[in-house]
Design a protein around this motif. Structure first.
Motif, PDB file in Angstrom:
ATOM      1  N   PHE A 266       0.826  -1.205   0.000  1.00 21.02           N
ATOM      2  CA  PHE A 266       0.000   0.000   0.000  1.00 21.02           C
ATOM      3  C   PHE A 266       0.861   1.256   0.000  1.00 21.02           C
ATOM      4  CE2 PHE A 266      -4.631  -0.675   1.032  1.00 21.02           C
ATOM      5  CZ  PHE A 266      -4.660  -2.014   0.691  1.00 21.02           C
ATOM      6  N   ILE A 267       1.901   1.245   0.833  1.00 25.41           N
ATOM      7  CA  ILE A 267       2.773   2.416   0.945  1.00 25.41           C
ATOM      8  C   ILE A 267       3.524   2.651  -0.364  1.00 25.41           C
ATOM      9  CG2 ILE A 267       4.843   3.299   2.107  1.00 25.41           C
ATOM     10  CD1 ILE A 267       3.814   1.837   4.650  1.00 25.41           C
ATOM     11  N   TRP A 268       4.085   1.596  -0.929  1.00 27.84           N
ATOM     12  CA  TRP A 268       4.827   1.711  -2.192  1.00 27.84           C
ATOM     13  C   TRP A 268       3.918   2.256  -3.287  1.00 27.84           C
ATOM     14  CZ3 TRP A 268       8.963  -2.482  -3.609  1.00 27.84           C
ATOM     15  CH2 TRP A 268       9.627  -2.131  -4.793  1.00 27.84           C
TER      16      TRP A 268
ATOM     17  N   SER B  82      12.990  -0.098  -5.314  1.00 29.08           N
ATOM     18  CA  SER B  82      13.536  -1.385  -5.754  1.00 29.08           C
ATOM     19  C   SER B  82      14.982  -1.551  -5.310  1.00 29.08           C
ATOM     20  CB  SER B  82      13.436  -1.494  -7.275  1.00 29.08           C
ATOM     21  OG  SER B  82      12.096  -1.391  -7.705  1.00 29.08           O
ATOM     22  N   PHE B  83      15.778  -0.515  -5.491  1.00 31.99           N
ATOM     23  CA  PHE B  83      17.181  -0.603  -5.094  1.00 31.99           C
ATOM     24  C   PHE B  83      17.337  -0.522  -3.575  1.00 31.99           C
ATOM     25  CE2 PHE B  83      17.846  -0.150  -9.533  1.00 31.99           C
ATOM     26  CZ  PHE B  83      19.141  -0.593  -9.797  1.00 31.99           C
ATOM     27  N   GLY B  84      16.367   0.091  -2.885  1.00 30.83           N
ATOM     28  CA  GLY B  84      16.387   0.064  -1.425  1.00 30.83           C
ATOM     29  C   GLY B  84      16.236  -1.352  -0.904  1.00 30.83           C
ATOM     30  N   VAL B  85      15.387  -2.137  -1.562  1.00 37.14           N
ATOM     31  CA  VAL B  85      15.258  -3.552  -1.207  1.00 37.14           C
ATOM     32  C   VAL B  85      16.611  -4.246  -1.342  1.00 37.14           C
ATOM     33  CG1 VAL B  85      14.225  -5.756  -1.863  1.00 37.14           C
ATOM     34  CG2 VAL B  85      12.822  -3.673  -1.850  1.00 37.14           C
TER      35      VAL B  85
ATOM     36  N   ILE C 265      10.821   0.699   1.965  1.00 39.83           N
ATOM     37  CA  ILE C 265      10.412   1.951   2.607  1.00 39.83           C
ATOM     38  C   ILE C 265      11.604   2.894   2.744  1.00 39.83           C
ATOM     39  CG2 ILE C 265       9.513   2.957   4.745  1.00 39.83           C
ATOM     40  CD1 ILE C 265       7.832   0.378   5.034  1.00 39.83           C
ATOM     41  N   ALA C 266      12.761   2.357   3.097  1.00 40.94           N
ATOM     42  CA  ALA C 266      13.962   3.197   3.198  1.00 40.94           C
ATOM     43  C   ALA C 266      14.279   3.840   1.852  1.00 40.94           C
ATOM     44  CB  ALA C 266      15.147   2.360   3.684  1.00 40.94           C
ATOM     45  N   GLY C 267      14.173   3.070   0.776  1.00 43.86           N
ATOM     46  CA  GLY C 267      14.412   3.640  -0.545  1.00 43.86           C
ATOM     47  C   GLY C 267      13.421   4.732  -0.894  1.00 43.86           C
ATOM     48  N   LEU C 268      12.155   4.525  -0.547  1.00 39.86           N
ATOM     49  CA  LEU C 268      11.132   5.543  -0.783  1.00 39.86           C
ATOM     50  C   LEU C 268      11.415   6.811   0.006  1.00 39.86           C
ATOM     51  CD1 LEU C 268       7.974   3.224  -0.650  1.00 39.86           C
ATOM     52  CD2 LEU C 268       8.879   4.371  -2.680  1.00 39.86           C
ATOM     53  N   VAL C 269      11.829   6.633   1.246  1.00 41.81           N
ATOM     54  CA  VAL C 269      12.160   7.792   2.092  1.00 41.81           C
ATOM     55  C   VAL C 269      13.354   8.551   1.511  1.00 41.81           C
ATOM     56  CG1 VAL C 269      13.025   8.498   4.361  1.00 41.81           C
ATOM     57  CG2 VAL C 269      11.189   6.794   4.195  1.00 41.81           C
TER      58      VAL C 269
ATOM     59  N   LYS D  13      14.760   5.035  12.604  1.00 40.37           N
ATOM     60  CA  LYS D  13      15.741   4.395  11.723  1.00 40.37           C
ATOM     61  C   LYS D  13      15.390   4.594  10.252  1.00 40.37           C
ATOM     62  CE  LYS D  13      16.788   0.128  12.687  1.00 40.37           C
ATOM     63  NZ  LYS D  13      16.634  -1.347  12.747  1.00 40.37           N
ATOM     64  N   LEU D  14      14.118   4.375   9.906  1.00 40.32           N
ATOM     65  CA  LEU D  14      13.713   4.443   8.507  1.00 40.32           C
ATOM     66  C   LEU D  14      13.462   5.870   8.035  1.00 40.32           C
ATOM     67  CD1 LEU D  14      11.258   1.399   8.283  1.00 40.32           C
ATOM     68  CD2 LEU D  14      13.520   1.588   7.257  1.00 40.32           C
ATOM     69  N   HIS D  15      12.758   6.644   8.835  1.00 42.44           N
ATOM     70  CA  HIS D  15      12.333   7.969   8.387  1.00 42.44           C
ATOM     71  C   HIS D  15      13.281   9.073   8.856  1.00 42.44           C
ATOM     72  CE1 HIS D  15       8.515   6.433   6.807  1.00 42.44           C
ATOM     73  NE2 HIS D  15       8.578   5.585   7.811  1.00 42.44           N
ATOM     74  N   GLY D  16      13.729   8.996  10.103  1.00 40.42           N
ATOM     75  CA  GLY D  16      14.665  10.007  10.582  1.00 40.42           C
ATOM     76  C   GLY D  16      16.014   9.911   9.882  1.00 40.42           C
ATOM     77  N   ILE D  17      16.645   8.726  10.003  1.00 38.17           N
ATOM     78  CA  ILE D  17      17.954   8.530   9.372  1.00 38.17           C
ATOM     79  C   ILE D  17      17.816   8.522   7.850  1.00 38.17           C
ATOM     80  CG2 ILE D  17      19.875   6.907   9.088  1.00 38.17           C
ATOM     81  CD1 ILE D  17      19.454   6.089  12.005  1.00 38.17           C
ATOM     82  N   GLY D  18      16.800   7.817   7.335  1.00 33.86           N
ATOM     83  CA  GLY D  18      16.605   7.769   5.889  1.00 33.86           C
ATOM     84  C   GLY D  18      16.329   9.139   5.295  1.00 33.86           C
ATOM     85  N   GLY D  19      15.548   9.948   6.009  1.00 39.63           N
ATOM     86  CA  GLY D  19      15.262  11.293   5.526  1.00 39.63           C
ATOM     87  C   GLY D  19      16.495  12.174   5.502  1.00 39.63           C
ATOM     88  N   MET D  20      17.347  12.042   6.524  1.00 40.42           N
ATOM     89  CA  MET D  20      18.583  12.836   6.559  1.00 40.42           C
ATOM     90  C   MET D  20      19.538  12.410   5.448  1.00 40.42           C
ATOM     91  SD  MET D  20      19.341  13.423  10.640  1.00 40.42           S
ATOM     92  CE  MET D  20      19.340  11.688  11.094  1.00 40.42           C
ATOM     93  N   VAL D  21      19.646  11.106   5.217  1.00 42.15           N
ATOM     94  CA  VAL D  21      20.493  10.614   4.128  1.00 42.15           C
ATOM     95  C   VAL D  21      19.991  11.137   2.788  1.00 42.15           C
ATOM     96  CG1 VAL D  21      21.203   8.546   2.859  1.00 42.15           C
ATOM     97  CG2 VAL D  21      21.261   8.550   5.360  1.00 42.15           C
ATOM     98  N   GLY D  22      18.672  11.030   2.562  1.00 44.93           N
ATOM     99  CA  GLY D  22      18.103  11.494   1.305  1.00 44.93           C
ATOM    100  C   GLY D  22      18.275  12.987   1.084  1.00 44.93           C
ATOM    101  N   SER D  23      18.078  13.777   2.140  1.00 48.95           N
ATOM    102  CA  SER D  23      18.231  15.231   2.013  1.00 48.95           C
ATOM    103  C   SER D  23      19.679  15.610   1.711  1.00 48.95           C
ATOM    104  CB  SER D  23      17.759  15.919   3.300  1.00 48.95           C
ATOM    105  OG  SER D  23      16.362  15.773   3.465  1.00 48.95           O
ATOM    106  N   PHE D  24      20.608  14.947   2.377  1.00 46.44           N
ATOM    107  CA  PHE D  24      22.025  15.216   2.126  1.00 46.44           C
ATOM    108  C   PHE D  24      22.400  14.853   0.686  1.00 46.44           C
ATOM    109  CE2 PHE D  24      26.406  13.630   1.957  1.00 46.44           C
ATOM    110  CZ  PHE D  24      27.104  14.768   2.367  1.00 46.44           C
ATOM    111  N   LEU D  25      21.980  13.670   0.241  1.00 47.00           N
ATOM    112  CA  LEU D  25      22.325  13.228  -1.110  1.00 47.00           C
ATOM    113  C   LEU D  25      21.644  14.077  -2.181  1.00 47.00           C
ATOM    114  CD1 LEU D  25      22.271   9.341  -0.651  1.00 47.00           C
ATOM    115  CD2 LEU D  25      24.253  10.867  -0.727  1.00 47.00           C
TER     116      LEU D  25
END
Length: 472
Positions: free
Chosen positions: A236-238, A268-271, A296-300, A345-357
């Motif tokens: 559903f989330i994807w 897909s690559f997050g998986v 979910i991490a990849g989506l974030v 782990k997924l949204h806090g860390i994943g969001g920071m990684v995504g924003s930095f990249l």
């Protein structure tokens, strides 16, 4: 044939015109496909709400799974009211200052047919609905910080307050044309900061203030009770994320199509990134819940970057975010905070990684695909953009964690608003403590008997803790 001219906001007609005297649709003649596309994206975003409910319910122990399903819908109701009451105005009023909006649109005053503040191609009512669903998804994520020990009524009141003093200001900073992060500019296509960093750090604050769960005579929650629910929730989330990212260009341009493609690519690559780390760590074993967490991490990770990067860079961002989040398996132990839903782990860390990249890899040719926007990152020679992204990360993380802690501690001084259930209620489960018995079913009753040491001839031999698996 020339393209239709987009309408302009007319201050003398802040609601877009009197529908009894004129055809308010005429100003969008030839542009209908833009707002129809955004409405479809809004419908897709809505699917994320029950998706989070399914995901959380599957990850929790059986005796608290109903409460998490209930909260996903109850929070949607509370935030819908908050958004209509003053949330939209605080985030998106045209007369906002650099930090928060005013009450110019209090009660959705004049939010009808005028060109929206986000895009002149959209009637404001469409923009308002789309952004409201972002707020709902964010608050549902935050509620994961209270799982298995938080009382529901205070949690719902907290949801209203949190949306008001945390989400709306951060959304104003990031997406309102007057916001300080918008004008810095930091690059956040679909919510790396307001949605993911804010929810991750706020869920961590929630878990910190509530304290660790009680686990007398049993192991602390380590395995989800239903991996099928986890899988369904992730699906559903994807699926909903196509609308979440794909619509964030606020038009039906090629840039929107690129963002949608990048969304699927990063998931897909997050998986692959998460499963690879799991496979190495476990010496050749796979994990379904790990694969769901990786998606979910990849989506974030791609959320802030979806409309700024090419497809292969989206793949890299998804893979790196999945691998990094999976590598943070023991972050709860490092921080000594019991945040068992992995929101941080997924949204806090994943969001920071995504924003930095995003600051590293943003490409101007991608942002220009809608014919209007040009944004560059370090890859295009604008290295200072990395610093701007770090400013966004630090500002949103510190604000959301600090203000959430203050808000939750304040609740402790309000009569009848204590945040945590009793120790006995926690041991028997939130479902039996917070809901009518006839809604729960025999399985939770049997589990209560088991916890109290009462045998039952028809009770299953395996415990709920043995079903499923826990992601890293």
């Amino acid at each position: 044939m020339s393209a239709p001219t987009p309408p302009e906001f007319n201050e003398s007609k802040p609601n877009g015109g009197n529908s009894l005297e004129e055809d308010v649709n005429a100003q969008y003649a030839g542009l209908e496909f833009h707002y129809v596309y955004l409405m479809v994206c809004a419908f897709l975003v809505w699917l994320i709400i029950p998706g989070i409910g399914f995901l959380y319910s599957g990850l929790a122990r059986r005796r608290s799974s109903l409460s998490l399903l209930f909260q996903s819908f109850a929070v949607a109701g509370v935030v819908c009211f908050q958004w209509m009451f003053w949330g939209y105005s605080l985030a998106y009023s045209r007369t906002a200052n650099a930090f928060i909006g005013d009450l110019a649109n209090f009660g959705l005053k004049n939010v009808v047919a005028a060109p929206s503040p986000g895009s002149v191609l959209l009637p404001e009512i469409v923009f308002c609905l789309y952004q409201m669903l972002f707020c709902v998804c964010t608050v549902v994520l935050v509620s994961g910080g209270s799982f298995e020990r938080g009382r529901i009524l205070p949690s719902l009141i907290f949801s209203f307050c949190w949306a008001t003093i945390v989400y709306c200001p951060i959304a104003c900073w990031t997406w309102n044309a007057n916001g300080w992060l918008y004008n810095l500019p930091s690059l956040d296509f679909a919510g790396g900061g307001p949605v993911h960093i804010a929810s991750g750090w706020s869920a961590l604050a929630y878990a910190f203030v509530l304290g660790k769960r009680v686990h007398k005579g049993e192991k602390l929650h380590g395995k989800p009770h239903n991996t099928t629910l986890v899988f369904i929730g992730t699906v559903f989330i994807w699926f909903g994320w196509f609308g979440f990212n794909g619509g964030s260009a606020l038009n039906a341009s090629v840039r929107s199509m690129m963002a949608a493609f990048n969304t699927n690519t990063a998931a897909s690559f997050g998986v692959l990134g998460w499963v690879l780390v799991d496979y190495i760590r476990s010496r050749g074993k796979f994990s379904l819940v790990g694969a769901c967490s990786g998606a979910i991490a990849g989506l974030v990770g791609i959320t802030p970057a979806a409309g700024f990067v090419s497809v292969w860079i989206a793949a890299l961002i998804g893979f790196l975010t999945g691998a990094i989040c999976s590598s943070c398996k023991n972050v709860d132990q490092w921080l000594r905070i019991d945040e068992g839903m992995d929101v941080f782990k997924l949204h806090g860390i994943g969001g920071m990684v995504g924003s930095f990249l995003t600051g590293v890899f943003a490409q101007k040719w991608v942002s220009a695909l809608d014919g209007a926007s040009i944004y560059e990152g370090a890859l295009d020679g604008v290295g200072v953009q990395v610093g701007r992204q770090l400013a966004e990360i630090c500002a949103i993380a510190s604000y959301s964690f600090t203000v959430t802690c203050i808000l939750l501690y304040a609740f402790k001084f309000i009569p009848f608003m204590h945040l945590r259930v009793t120790e006995e209620a926690e041991m028997i489960g939130l479902d039996l403590d917070q809901f009518m018995d006839e809604q729960i079913g025999d399985w939770s009753i049997l589990e209560q008997h088991s916890l109290q040491g009462v045998s039952h001839p028809s009770s299953p031999q395996t415990s709920s803790e043995g079903v499923g698996e826990k992601s890293a």
